[in-house]
Design an enzyme around this catalytic site. Structure first.
Site, PDB file in Angstrom:
ATOM      1  N   ASP A   1      -5.145  -7.053   5.809  1.00 47.53           N
ATOM      2  CA  ASP A   1      -6.376  -6.346   5.463  1.00 47.53           C
ATOM      3  C   ASP A   1      -7.483  -7.363   5.185  1.00 47.53           C
ATOM      4  O   ASP A   1      -8.600  -7.286   5.714  1.00 47.53           O
ATOM      5  CB  ASP A   1      -6.084  -5.493   4.214  1.00 47.53           C
ATOM      6  CG  ASP A   1      -7.144  -4.441   3.961  1.00 47.53           C
ATOM      7  OD1 ASP A   1      -8.104  -4.375   4.738  1.00 47.53           O
ATOM      8  OD2 ASP A   1      -7.004  -3.698   2.970  1.00 47.53           O
TER       9      ASP A   1
ATOM     10  N   TYR B   1       0.823  -1.217   0.000  1.00 44.01           N
ATOM     11  CA  TYR B   1       0.000   0.000   0.000  1.00 44.01           C
ATOM     12  C   TYR B   1       0.855   1.265   0.000  1.00 44.01           C
ATOM     13  O   TYR B   1       0.352   2.353  -0.266  1.00 44.01           O
ATOM     14  CB  TYR B   1      -0.943   0.027   1.213  1.00 44.01           C
ATOM     15  CG  TYR B   1      -2.034  -1.023   1.172  1.00 44.01           C
ATOM     16  CD1 TYR B   1      -2.301  -1.736   0.009  1.00 44.01           C
ATOM     17  CD2 TYR B   1      -2.798  -1.297   2.291  1.00 44.01           C
ATOM     18  CE1 TYR B   1      -3.289  -2.697  -0.021  1.00 44.01           C
ATOM     19  CE2 TYR B   1      -3.797  -2.263   2.262  1.00 44.01           C
ATOM     20  CZ  TYR B   1      -4.027  -2.969   1.103  1.00 44.01           C
ATOM     21  OH  TYR B   1      -5.009  -3.919   1.065  1.00 44.01           O
TER      22      TYR B   1
ATOM     23  N   ASP C   1     -10.598  -8.936   7.924  1.00 41.02           N
ATOM     24  CA  ASP C   1     -12.021  -8.800   7.567  1.00 41.02           C
ATOM     25  C   ASP C   1     -12.708 -10.162   7.564  1.00 41.02           C
ATOM     26  O   ASP C   1     -13.865 -10.293   7.984  1.00 41.02           O
ATOM     27  CB  ASP C   1     -12.178  -8.148   6.187  1.00 41.02           C
ATOM     28  CG  ASP C   1     -12.355  -6.639   6.295  1.00 41.02           C
ATOM     29  OD1 ASP C   1     -12.011  -6.084   7.362  1.00 41.02           O
ATOM     30  OD2 ASP C   1     -12.827  -6.018   5.328  1.00 41.02           O
TER      31      ASP C   1
ATOM     32  N   ASP D   1      -2.941 -17.939   1.504  1.00 43.52           N
ATOM     33  CA  ASP D   1      -4.132 -18.580   0.917  1.00 43.52           C
ATOM     34  C   ASP D   1      -4.621 -19.722   1.805  1.00 43.52           C
ATOM     35  O   ASP D   1      -5.831 -19.879   2.041  1.00 43.52           O
ATOM     36  CB  ASP D   1      -3.854 -19.055  -0.524  1.00 43.52           C
ATOM     37  CG  ASP D   1      -2.544 -19.808  -0.666  1.00 43.52           C
ATOM     38  OD1 ASP D   1      -1.691 -19.699   0.229  1.00 43.52           O
ATOM     39  OD2 ASP D   1      -2.368 -20.517  -1.676  1.00 43.52           O
TER      40      ASP D   1
ATOM     41  N   LYS E   1       3.411 -15.144   1.765  1.00 39.35           N
ATOM     42  CA  LYS E   1       3.402 -15.983   0.559  1.00 39.35           C
ATOM     43  C   LYS E   1       4.855 -16.188   0.129  1.00 39.35           C
ATOM     44  O   LYS E   1       5.265 -15.798  -0.974  1.00 39.35           O
ATOM     45  CB  LYS E   1       2.591 -15.290  -0.557  1.00 39.35           C
ATOM     46  CG  LYS E   1       1.091 -15.351  -0.369  1.00 39.35           C
ATOM     47  CD  LYS E   1       0.484 -16.687  -0.725  1.00 39.35           C
ATOM     48  CE  LYS E   1       0.474 -16.918  -2.223  1.00 39.35           C
ATOM     49  NZ  LYS E   1      -0.055 -18.269  -2.566  1.00 39.35           N
TER      50      LYS E   1
END
Ligand code: NAD
Length: 371
Positions: free
Chosen positions: A251, A143, A255, A227, A194
């Site tokens: 993020d 970001y 959620d 994942d 990852k």
């Protein structure tokens, strides 16, 4: 009367002022019933600041945020300001606070209260007793990484670029918070990246392992690919205690974890910065939900996420564990009685307004201290 410290309240937009009002009542209660006083200031952030000053956060409010022991923010944004450019929007005020306070760690608990176990879309046996803490890196990664932007190529196509970057110190400081938290909970950290396809993920894993070996060998450390973690969160979420991960994966995973609990109106969060010489950290506390313009101004929003964010502030910024637990216990007891705001309403329960929910929680706190 003892002064616990200073607080800047930023109610913001939409339901923000309605839910923040209930925190003010808890602050008053602490003064009256526990002899604990706060130096409280209030300011504008988001759309209301744009309307009053033309910017989502003034330099003066920013300076006040840097000076207090803790900032409590409700929510920003709404359709009125949606057409503004990225840097002029209400959210820019929130991003500026996070950036200038250098809040690099976002703590998001996902806890399922027994009384709300049926509010989750997952089976009760999967979520009953759930208590996860997700620690998300907040000021680095994709970001913020450079280069970034949209350019036009010589062949006329357009290209969008964002860059995932992490340096050792950024990984260590957020992992340190996760390890410290784990020691006060289930003593287990799962580090998520990852590393199979991203160098930045591989570095993340290596640096977390190095820090663990050097300083936190007593904590159990596991690793999971992002994942796989997103799958495991819905398959068997109770396997996790503390999860630490980067900005982008955090993020999404936070959620996802939030949804396990059933209602966004219940979830608090804390964002912490580096500790100073006295061990004090800059800190911003806010509910996970937004400004909910669809229900604003009707006294029907759930104030619990905001009130539990204040409980986190009591615990992390003011070392008032007893009072934090008192507030959390009062919330749990009130939910057990069947009292519900609209967002967590279930058949057979009693529907109530924002202010009545807060009245009932305060009365329960009275009962708990009298017991
Ligand atoms: P939202 O969280 O505001 O609302 C999503 C849904 O949940 C709505 O139906 C809303 O009524 C409900 N809801 C949210 N909080 C509730 C509460 N306390 N009690 C009862 N119901 C509640 O998200 P959104 O609709 O995507 O965004 C609305 C505005 O909020 C947008 O302008 C968005 O940019 C902003 N936003 C701000 C923040 C923040 O300030 N940190 C976070 C997310 C969204």
């Amino acid at each position: 009367m003892s002064v616990a410290g200073s607080l800047l309240l930023l109610p913001g937009d939409g339901i923000g002022p309605e839910v923040m009002r209930q925190v003010r009542r808890v602050i008053e209660w602490l003064g009256k019933r526990r002899g604990i006083e706060f130096k409280v200031e209030e300011g504008l952030v988001g759309g209301c600041s744009i309307d009053a000053h033309g910017v989502p956060l003034t330099d003066e409010t920013m300076a006040r945020a840097l000076a207090v022991d803790a900032v409590l923010l409700a929510a920003v944004g709404g359709p009125k300001w949606d057409a503004l450019g990225f840097d002029k929007r209400p959210e820019a005020g929130l991003l500026r606070l996070r950036k200038e306070m250098e809040l690099f760690a976002n703590l998001r608990p996902a806890t399922v209260f027994d009384a709300l176990v049926d509010a989750s879309t997952l089976k009760p046996e999967v979520v009953r007793g759930l208590d996860i803490m997700i620690v998300r890196e907040l000021t680095g990664g994709v970001y913020f990484g450079e280069p970034r932007g949209i350019s036009t190529l010589p062949n006329g196509e357009r290209r969008g670029i964002n860059t995932q970057i992490y340096d050792t110190h950024e990984i260590h400081r957020v992992a340190r918070i996760a390890f410290e938290l784990a020691r006060k909970r289930g003593n287990t950290v799962c580090s998520v990246e990852k590393g199979n396809v991203m160098e930045s993920g591989l570095l993340w894993r290596q640096e977390v392992i190095a820090l663990h070996k050097a300083e936190y060998a007593d904590v159990t450390l596991t690793h999971m690919l992002a994942d796989a973690c997103s799958m495991q969160l819905v398959r068997n979420p109770k396997q996790f205690d503390v999860i630490v991960t980067d900005n982008l994966f955090g993020d999404m995973l936070s959620d996802e974890a939030a949804m396990l609990t059933g209602s966004i109106g219940m979830l608090p969060s804390a964002s912490l910065g580096a500790a100073d010489a006295q061990g004090k950290r800059k800190a911003l506390y806010e509910p996970v939900h937004g400004s909910a313009p669809d229900i604003a101004g009707r006294d029907i929003a759930n104030p619990i996420a905001m009130m539990l964010s204040f409980a986190m502030a009591l615990r992390w910024s003011f070392d008032l564990q007893t009072e934090a637990e008192l507030l959390e216990q009062a919330v749990e007891n009130v939910l057990k009685t069947g009292m519900r705001t609209g967002d967590i309403m279930q058949p057979g329960m009693a529907k109530c307004s924002t202010s009545v929910m807060a009245d009932t929680i305060l009365r329960e706190m009275d009962k708990l201290v009298a017991a």
